[in-house]
Write a protein that holds these residues in place. Structure first.
Motif, PDB file in Angstrom:
ATOM      1  N   UNK A 130       0.818  -1.215   0.000  1.00  0.00           N
ATOM      2  CA  UNK A 130       0.000   0.000   0.000  1.00  0.00           C
ATOM      3  C   UNK A 130       0.851   1.264   0.000  1.00  0.00           C
ATOM      4  N   UNK A 131       0.255   2.356  -0.455  1.00  0.00           N
ATOM      5  CA  UNK A 131       0.986   3.624  -0.563  1.00  0.00           C
ATOM      6  C   UNK A 131       0.685   4.568   0.599  1.00  0.00           C
ATOM      7  N   UNK A 132      -0.422   4.343   1.313  1.00  0.00           N
ATOM      8  CA  UNK A 132      -0.822   5.301   2.357  1.00  0.00           C
ATOM      9  C   UNK A 132       0.245   5.374   3.454  1.00  0.00           C
ATOM     10  N   UNK A 133       0.650   6.597   3.831  1.00  0.00           N
ATOM     11  CA  UNK A 133       1.730   6.719   4.821  1.00  0.00           C
ATOM     12  C   UNK A 133       1.412   6.037   6.156  1.00  0.00           C
ATOM     13  N   UNK A 134       0.160   6.026   6.591  1.00  0.00           N
ATOM     14  CA  UNK A 134      -0.169   5.383   7.869  1.00  0.00           C
ATOM     15  C   UNK A 134      -0.034   3.865   7.742  1.00  0.00           C
ATOM     16  N   UNK A 135      -0.506   3.311   6.641  1.00  0.00           N
ATOM     17  CA  UNK A 135      -0.355   1.869   6.419  1.00  0.00           C
ATOM     18  C   UNK A 135       1.133   1.512   6.373  1.00  0.00           C
ATOM     19  N   UNK A 136       1.913   2.369   5.734  1.00  0.00           N
ATOM     20  CA  UNK A 136       3.347   2.088   5.601  1.00  0.00           C
ATOM     21  C   UNK A 136       4.071   2.171   6.949  1.00  0.00           C
ATOM     22  N   UNK A 137       3.690   3.177   7.753  1.00  0.00           N
ATOM     23  CA  UNK A 137       4.322   3.278   9.083  1.00  0.00           C
ATOM     24  C   UNK A 137       4.016   2.040   9.925  1.00  0.00           C
ATOM     25  N   UNK A 138       2.765   1.590   9.827  1.00  0.00           N
ATOM     26  CA  UNK A 138       2.369   0.413  10.599  1.00  0.00           C
ATOM     27  C   UNK A 138       3.158  -0.819  10.139  1.00  0.00           C
ATOM     28  N   UNK A 139       3.251  -1.014   8.819  1.00  0.00           N
ATOM     29  CA  UNK A 139       4.009  -2.154   8.279  1.00  0.00           C
ATOM     30  C   UNK A 139       5.484  -2.055   8.650  1.00  0.00           C
ATOM     31  N   UNK A 140       5.992  -0.835   8.627  1.00  0.00           N
ATOM     32  CA  UNK A 140       7.396  -0.613   8.932  1.00  0.00           C
ATOM     33  C   UNK A 140       7.700  -1.014  10.382  1.00  0.00           C
ATOM     34  N   UNK A 141       6.794  -0.654  11.292  1.00  0.00           N
ATOM     35  CA  UNK A 141       7.020  -0.985  12.714  1.00  0.00           C
ATOM     36  C   UNK A 141       6.735  -2.451  13.000  1.00  0.00           C
ATOM     37  N   UNK A 142       5.710  -2.989  12.334  1.00  0.00           N
ATOM     38  CA  UNK A 142       5.300  -4.366  12.640  1.00  0.00           C
ATOM     39  C   UNK A 142       6.275  -5.381  12.052  1.00  0.00           C
ATOM     40  N   UNK A 143       6.895  -5.023  10.940  1.00  0.00           N
ATOM     41  CA  UNK A 143       7.942  -5.837  10.302  1.00  0.00           C
ATOM     42  C   UNK A 143       7.479  -7.240   9.902  1.00  0.00           C
ATOM     43  N   UNK A 144       6.198  -7.365   9.571  1.00  0.00           N
ATOM     44  CA  UNK A 144       5.660  -8.645   9.083  1.00  0.00           C
ATOM     45  C   UNK A 144       4.402  -8.332   8.275  1.00  0.00           C
ATOM     46  N   UNK A 145       3.961  -9.285   7.448  1.00  0.00           N
ATOM     47  CA  UNK A 145       2.756  -9.016   6.648  1.00  0.00           C
ATOM     48  C   UNK A 145       1.512  -8.834   7.524  1.00  0.00           C
ATOM     49  N   UNK A 146       0.648  -7.925   7.105  1.00  0.00           N
ATOM     50  CA  UNK A 146      -0.632  -7.685   7.785  1.00  0.00           C
ATOM     51  C   UNK A 146      -1.746  -8.032   6.798  1.00  0.00           C
ATOM     52  N   UNK A 147      -2.582  -9.016   7.146  1.00  0.00           N
ATOM     53  CA  UNK A 147      -3.727  -9.304   6.276  1.00  0.00           C
ATOM     54  C   UNK A 147      -4.855  -8.348   6.635  1.00  0.00           C
ATOM     55  N   UNK A 148      -5.511  -7.834   5.621  1.00  0.00           N
ATOM     56  CA  UNK A 148      -6.584  -6.862   5.875  1.00  0.00           C
ATOM     57  C   UNK A 148      -7.593  -6.837   4.746  1.00  0.00           C
ATOM     58  N   UNK A 149      -8.817  -7.266   5.036  1.00  0.00           N
ATOM     59  CA  UNK A 149      -9.909  -7.005   4.108  1.00  0.00           C
ATOM     60  C   UNK A 149     -10.469  -5.615   4.411  1.00  0.00           C
ATOM     61  N   UNK A 150     -11.359  -5.136   3.571  1.00  0.00           N
ATOM     62  CA  UNK A 150     -11.994  -3.850   3.835  1.00  0.00           C
ATOM     63  C   UNK A 150     -12.700  -3.911   5.195  1.00  0.00           C
ATOM     64  N   UNK A 151     -12.654  -2.796   5.932  1.00  0.00           N
ATOM     65  CA  UNK A 151     -13.084  -2.789   7.342  1.00  0.00           C
ATOM     66  C   UNK A 151     -14.581  -2.519   7.480  1.00  0.00           C
ATOM     67  N   UNK A 152     -15.382  -3.332   6.803  1.00  0.00           N
ATOM     68  CA  UNK A 152     -16.841  -3.211   6.877  1.00  0.00           C
ATOM     69  C   UNK A 152     -17.424  -4.558   7.266  1.00  0.00           C
ATOM     70  N   UNK A 153     -18.669  -4.542   7.749  1.00  0.00           N
ATOM     71  CA  UNK A 153     -19.401  -5.794   7.920  1.00  0.00           C
ATOM     72  C   UNK A 153     -19.548  -6.419   6.537  1.00  0.00           C
ATOM     73  N   UNK A 154     -19.414  -7.723   6.466  1.00  0.00           N
ATOM     74  CA  UNK A 154     -19.466  -8.428   5.187  1.00  0.00           C
ATOM     75  C   UNK A 154     -20.700  -8.030   4.382  1.00  0.00           C
ATOM     76  N   UNK A 155     -20.488  -7.730   3.102  1.00  0.00           N
ATOM     77  CA  UNK A 155     -21.607  -7.395   2.228  1.00  0.00           C
ATOM     78  C   UNK A 155     -21.962  -5.926   2.218  1.00  0.00           C
ATOM     79  N   UNK A 156     -21.418  -5.162   3.172  1.00  0.00           N
ATOM     80  CA  UNK A 156     -21.737  -3.733   3.200  1.00  0.00           C
ATOM     81  C   UNK A 156     -20.708  -2.926   2.410  1.00  0.00           C
ATOM     82  N   UNK A 157     -21.052  -1.662   2.225  1.00  0.00           N
ATOM     83  CA  UNK A 157     -20.187  -0.765   1.465  1.00  0.00           C
ATOM     84  C   UNK A 157     -18.841  -0.590   2.183  1.00  0.00           C
ATOM     85  N   UNK A 158     -17.749  -0.575   1.420  1.00  0.00           N
ATOM     86  CA  UNK A 158     -16.420  -0.425   2.021  1.00  0.00           C
ATOM     87  C   UNK A 158     -16.249   0.961   2.641  1.00  0.00           C
ATOM     88  N   UNK A 159     -15.488   1.044   3.750  1.00  0.00           N
ATOM     89  CA  UNK A 159     -15.327   2.315   4.460  1.00  0.00           C
ATOM     90  C   UNK A 159     -14.222   3.188   3.881  1.00  0.00           C
TER      91      UNK A 159
END
Ligand code: TXA
Ligand code: MG
Length: 327
Positions: A130-159
């Motif tokens: 991902x390109x978003x600076x917050x996502x990158x900072x998190x990945x940089x600190x966590x130092x491992x892959x992060x799995x992430x689907x869109x943060x909505x209840x299944x079937x609902x519009x993505x946030x």
């Protein structure tokens, strides 16, 4: 907007993405908890990709009907290669479009760090830088892959904002990192690069088909029964209201979602929003999910949506609208 940069809603905390908040989020991930964070496309609900229990919490939080495979987010193409096997075509696409809204489905390598549950048992893995600076900072600190689907209840519009995430997942995630509204507004383009197969477009999204084809030097093949994105349910992104596409008119009790200059005939609707008055598809993509949520909250009988051209980003916008209209 948030006093002391923190609001408490249920057990979910919405945090401004300060260095300290990123540190807390990293701890939460390492402890097997869920963290919602912004990417340039939509907000994701993330877990440690290596931890099966943490991954299971994602399915629980989203109420996913089945264990659809998830996208593993990594900091770089080099890190992606520690999980998946990249042929020349995948390498070219990763080099051209990462960081950015592209997901590559490639074969897993032998000791793939992405847990089998996150891959739904498939011999392939979906990877994205991902390109978003917050996502990158998190990945940089966590130092491992992060799995992430869109943060909505299944079937609902993505946030596309932290508030949207809280609407759906309040009390179901520990931390939401607030990075404001997301820029692209549509999920990543999902492409499969598998041995002995042409490169296939599994999901249209933030990166245009034409740009991918230019880099590849060949046309993209379509998804097949054997090679597809299992999460692509026909009915997805569903507002509660009925959604009517290519509408030219509006009736009593309906809400209008416009595009460009054309005004609806009839004019007795309860609300009007315009995805892009100037007819700009990028602007329309960025507004799509937020406007669907906004109109749906007014509880109209129907959301009537103007015609949107199919070229460029219009391919992905029309794909999402078609799913929103299916019931
Ligand atoms: O922009 C995005 O892609 C966002 C942000 C958070 O990164 N994520 C997202 O994830 O949209 P999700 O879980 O809502 O969609 C993932 C898509 C699904 O259609 C899934 O079926 C497909 O990727 N996918 C994941 N792994 C796959 C695999 N091994 N083979 C085929 N499709 C796969
Ligand atoms: Mg989704």
């Amino acid at each position: 907007m948030y006093e002391n940069h923190v609001t408490t809603a249920g057990q979910t905390r919405i945090l401004q993405p300060t260095k300290q908040a990123i540190g807390e989020a990293t701890w939460a991930l390492a402890s097997g908890e869920l963290v919602a964070f912004p990417t340039e496309t939509v907000y994701g609900v993330g877990a440690d990709a290596r931890n099966g229990i943490a991954v299971a919490k994602i399915f629980e939080a989203k109420g996913r009907p089945t264990f659809n495979p998830l996208i593993a987010h990594v900091i770089s193409l080099d890190e992606a290669k520690k999980a998946g096997s990249f042929d020349a075509r995948a390498e070219k696409l990763g080099a051209a479009f990462w960081p950015g809204p592209l997901t590559l489905v490639v074969p897993c390598i032998g000791d793939c760090p992405v847990h089998e549950l996150a891959r739904a048992g498939l011999p392939t893995v979906a990877l994205r830088v991902p390109a978003h600076p917050v996502a990158r900072q998190l990945l940089d600190e966590f130092m491992a892959p992060i799995v992430a689907p869109s943060a909505n209840i299944s079937g609902r519009v993505s946030p596309t904002s932290a508030e949207h995430v809280a609407e759906d997942l309040n009390g179901r995630v520990g931390i939401i990192l607030d990075g404001g509204r997301t820029q692209v507004g549509l999920e990543s383009t999902v492409i499969a690069c598998l041995p002995g197969e042409p490169v296939r477009l599994l999901r249209p999204g933030g990166i245009l088909r034409s740009n991918i084809e230019k880099v590849l030097g060949e046309a993209l093949a379509e998804a097949t029964d054997a090679v597809q994105a299992p999460g692509m349910l026909a009915q997805h992104y569903a507002p509660n209201a009925h959604v009517r596409l290519d509408a030219g008119e509006i009736a009593e009790g309906e809400a209008w979602l416009g595009f460009g200059q054309a005004a609806p005939l009839g004019g007795r609707g309860i609300a009007h929003l315009n995805l892009s008055p100037s007819g700009d598809l990028e602007e329309a993509a960025a507004n799509l999910f937020a406007y669907l949520r906004e109109l749906d909250a007014l509880k109209p009988r129907t959301i009537a949506v103007a015609s949107i051209p199919h070229e460029g980003l219009g391919e992905a916008i029309n794909d999402r609208l078609r799913r929103a209209a299916t019931r």
